[in-house]
Design a protein around this motif. Structure first.
Motif: not given
Lengths: 106, 111
Positions: B74-81, B103-111, B13-20
């Motif tokens: 139990f969601p986790l949110t980043l307002e601005s990645a 769980g299996q995990g989420t691999r997050l990459t912020v570009v 996901i791009g910088t500045g995006k909100k993600i859950t």
């Protein structure tokens, strides 16, 4: 913060017992000791847990000292697939420390 | 086999995006946890919950927030990645003093 201390790495010959120590000198009376392992970046896998008594299951044995300030995880016959990072947890918030990287050598 | 699910498994996901990041369990567990782990490094507890409407911060300062409106979710949110948020995020759940399942995990990459 994690309340445990573990050696950073250990080696064990295949087929021999692997004994992994953990110090948890500040453990409280109602806090259990849990052991997990993690292979690569997969989710940690539960191994065993206990409060005061020694425990054994199909994977391992857990020896807890009488004062509960330390414990030892025993893998009775280590195999190459047991190569992993092993974590000891001794609090109810489930803080992971740095763990012990166990390498089983053929 | 534990019934705890994380979605997505991978996210770029791009910088500045909100993600859950989603985490759900069907076992009725009261305790749920979020961890952050960089490659080859230790797991850091960032949030935990002991039940509905209960959330606490862990030992790693995190710009993320969590909610626990339902037992199973139990969601986790980043307002601005940001690129510094690039990491693997692992969710776990447990019942009382029994073991926690991951769980299996989420691999997050912020570009």
């Amino acid at each position: 913060d994690a309340k445990t201390t573990q050696p950073p790495s250990m080696d064990c010959a295949e087929g021999r017992a692997a004994n992994l120590p953990c110090n948890h000198s500040t453990i409280s009376g109602n806090e259990y000791v849990y052991w997990y392992r993690q292979i690569h970046s997969q989710g940690p896998q539960y191994i065993i847990h206990g409060l005061k008594n020694n425990e054994t299951n199909e994977m391992a044995s857990l020896i807890i000292t009488e004062d509960r300030k330390s414990s030892t995880l025993i893998l009775p016959h280590a195999t190459l697939r047991d190569t992993a990072v092993y974590y000891c947890i001794a609090d109810n918030q489930f803080y992971f420390g740095t763990g012990t990287s166990l390498t089983v050598i053929p | 086999e534990a019934d705890i699910y994380q979605t997505p498994r991978y996210l770029v996901i791009g910088t500045g995006k909100k993600i859950t990041l989603e985490c759900s369990q069907t076992m009725g567990h009261d305790k749920m946890y979020w961890y952050q782990q960089d490659p080859g490094m230790e797991l850091h507890l960032i949030h935990y919950s002991y039940g509905v409407n209960s959330t606490e911060k862990g030992d790693l300062s995190s710009e993320s927030t969590v909610s626990r409106i339902r037992t199973e979710h139990f969601p986790l949110t980043l307002e601005s990645a940001r690129p510094s948020h690039t990491s693997q995020y692992l969710c776990a759940s447990g019942l009382g003093n029994t073991e926690a399942f991951f769980g299996q995990g989420t691999r997050l990459t912020v570009v």
